[in-house]
Design a protein around this motif. Structure first.
Motif, PDB file in Angstrom:
ATOM      1  N   PRO A   1       0.811  -1.232   0.000  1.00  0.00           N
ATOM      2  CA  PRO A   1       0.000   0.000   0.000  1.00  0.00           C
ATOM      3  C   PRO A   1       0.840   1.276   0.000  1.00  0.00           C
ATOM      4  N   ARG A   2       1.999   1.255   0.665  1.00  0.00           N
ATOM      5  CA  ARG A   2       2.815   2.475   0.712  1.00  0.00           C
ATOM      6  C   ARG A   2       3.426   2.827  -0.642  1.00  0.00           C
ATOM      7  N   LEU A   3       3.369   1.872  -1.579  1.00  0.00           N
ATOM      8  CA  LEU A   3       3.995   2.130  -2.880  1.00  0.00           C
ATOM      9  C   LEU A   3       2.980   2.442  -3.979  1.00  0.00           C
ATOM     10  N   ARG A   4       1.682   2.334  -3.676  1.00  0.00           N
ATOM     11  CA  ARG A   4       0.691   2.528  -4.749  1.00  0.00           C
ATOM     12  C   ARG A   4       0.803   3.930  -5.367  1.00  0.00           C
ATOM     13  N   GLU A   5       1.049   4.943  -4.539  1.00  0.00           N
ATOM     14  CA  GLU A   5       1.131   6.318  -5.057  1.00  0.00           C
ATOM     15  C   GLU A   5       2.545   6.689  -5.507  1.00  0.00           C
ATOM     16  N   ARG A   6       3.524   5.903  -5.050  1.00  0.00           N
ATOM     17  CA  ARG A   6       4.932   6.256  -5.281  1.00  0.00           C
ATOM     18  C   ARG A   6       5.592   5.470  -6.399  1.00  0.00           C
ATOM     19  N   ALA A   7       4.870   4.466  -6.936  1.00  0.00           N
ATOM     20  CA  ALA A   7       5.549   3.561  -7.880  1.00  0.00           C
ATOM     21  C   ALA A   7       4.993   3.692  -9.286  1.00  0.00           C
ATOM     22  N   VAL A   8       5.852   3.357 -10.239  1.00  0.00           N
ATOM     23  CA  VAL A   8       5.452   3.231 -11.643  1.00  0.00           C
ATOM     24  C   VAL A   8       5.687   1.766 -12.011  1.00  0.00           C
ATOM     25  N   VAL A   9       4.644   1.094 -12.507  1.00  0.00           N
ATOM     26  CA  VAL A   9       4.796  -0.292 -12.950  1.00  0.00           C
ATOM     27  C   VAL A   9       4.859  -0.305 -14.472  1.00  0.00           C
ATOM     28  N   VAL A  10       5.883  -0.975 -14.972  1.00  0.00           N
ATOM     29  CA  VAL A  10       6.099  -1.041 -16.416  1.00  0.00           C
ATOM     30  C   VAL A  10       5.885  -2.479 -16.889  1.00  0.00           C
TER      31      VAL A  10
END
Ligand code: GLN
Length: 383
Positions: free
Chosen positions: A220-229
């Motif tokens: 959950p802490r990465l949903r706003e901070r991550a880019v999935v390619v």
């Protein structure tokens, strides 16, 4: 270097190892297990869908962010696989392959002088993407047989200039896969130090031995901070079509799209239409693990009586083989000799690290026809 180009923007980077090995493989008419691409044809429905798209005159630019049909189909795949909502309107960008998704992400979010941490062995475009953005690459070395990050080492490498960490699971070239605990640790660090995560999940649909894919968004802490390619041309077995995507929060996506529109404007329209049609059938991606597990097993069964040893592969379509029982040569020399003397091409693991890291390991791609794998293993048994 010529008199005109006195300094290179990429001084320590050579030409792509994938292109180089494939070129030599063709020259020697070798069985090519080097570059990662299937030698079998795609689903006929995909070809038909492409024909229909061209016939229906879907031949002009699509929206820069990609056709609505394809963005909706990708979003649906994320719901099917991870019960994860992805807003196709503001969180998803269709790109020209995952490589361009990586370039658009890094060049839009990394500023001059920002540090970017990534793990080696690594897919070859991370470092050039960071350097061309004016960023400073910080490479941490992964170690076998697990090739998973050492989180204490990662925390030590973080500075106040760390802007991004690039991760990759299932991992190319080792086949290592993240555990939920890895995503949790990364989430804690991202929260504490405030960096962005770029997660290369190109092989997310190819997993073995009950391994589940840990998408970085599951933390959950990465949903706003991550880019999935990701890569749709990989899923559809048409790597030359070059269709990928980047998924991120609306704020990150707005920045990625700004760069994407000027790098390429949009991905090719008819290819997007064709892929969307097939992607709407979930079997197109749910069947991949079984297909490639069988191919990997066929490859490894064929090596039972060889002098190669293999490392565990939990996902993706590459297998590392250890040749230390055969030769003490450097891996690049041994790979060259396999082509010239035995007519089979693989990629030396050292070419996934800068500076050079000596290994006795080669990467083989098993995303090949059964007959190609049988020919390859017959050769490898004689080495
Ligand atoms: N992903 C493939 C590999 O690792 C090929 C990528 C490429 O050639 N750009 O071999």
């Amino acid at each position: 270097m010529s008199a005109i180009v006195t300094t290179s923007r990429l001084p320590i980077i050579e030409s792509s190892i994938f292109a180089r090995m494939s070129r030599i493989a063709v020259q020697f008419n070798a069985v090519n297990l080097s570059q990662g691409y299937p030698d079998f044809p795609p689903d006929e429905r995909l070809i038909e869908a492409l024909f229909n798209a061209v016939q229906s005159n879907y031949n002009q630019y699509s929206l820069s962010e990609g056709t609505e049909a394809l963005r909706v189909a990708i979003s649906k795949m994320f719901t099917v696989l991870y019960s994860m909502p992805v807003d196709p309107v503001v969180e998803l960008t269709v790109t020209v392959g995952a490589t361009q998704a990586i370039f658009a992400t890094v060049s839009s979010l990394v500023h001059t002088g920002d540090e970017v941490i990534f793990f080696q062995p690594a897919f070859e475009c991370y470092m050039p993407a960071i350097m061309l953005a004016g960023g400073i690459p910080t490479a941490l070395q992964l170690h076998g047989p697990t090739f998973l990050p050492d989180w204490d080492e990662v925390e030590q490498a973080i500075t106040e200039r760390t802007r991004m960490i690039i991760i990759n699971s299932p991992h190319n070239p080792t086949g290592a896969c993240w555990l939920q605990a890895d995503a949790r640790r990364l989430g804690e660090l991202a929260d504490k130090y405030g960096f962005i995560v770029l997660s290369d999940e190109v092989y997310h649909n190819i997993l073995f031995e009950q391994q589940e894919h840990v998408t970085v968004f599951s933390e959950p802490r990465l949903r706003e901070r991550a880019v999935v390619v990701g890569s749709l041309s990989k899923i559809m077995h048409v790597t030359g079509w070059r269709i990928g995507y980047a998924i991120a929060s609306a704020a990150l996506t707005a920045e990625i799209r700004k760069v994407h529109q000027f790098q390429t404007y949009a991905a090719p329209t008819p290819l997007q239409y064709a892929i969307a049609e097939i992607l709407n059938d979930s079997n197109s991606y749910l069947a991949l693990s079984k297909l490639f597990a069988r191919k990997r097993d066929l490859f490894l069964d064929g090596l039972q009586d060889s002098r190669f040893k293999w490392l565990p592969t939990r996902g993706g379509y590459f297998q590392l083989l250890d040749y230390s029982a055969i030769s003490n040569e450097a891996d690049s020399d041994f790979a060259n000799r396999l082509i010239t003397d035995f007519n089979i091409a693989a990629i030396p693991l050292s070419s996934f690290s800068i500076p050079y890291q000596e290994t006795r390991l080669l990467r083989f791609c098993f995303a090949k026809k059964d007959e190609t794998l049988l020919t390859a293993t017959a050769i490898l048994r004689t080495v």
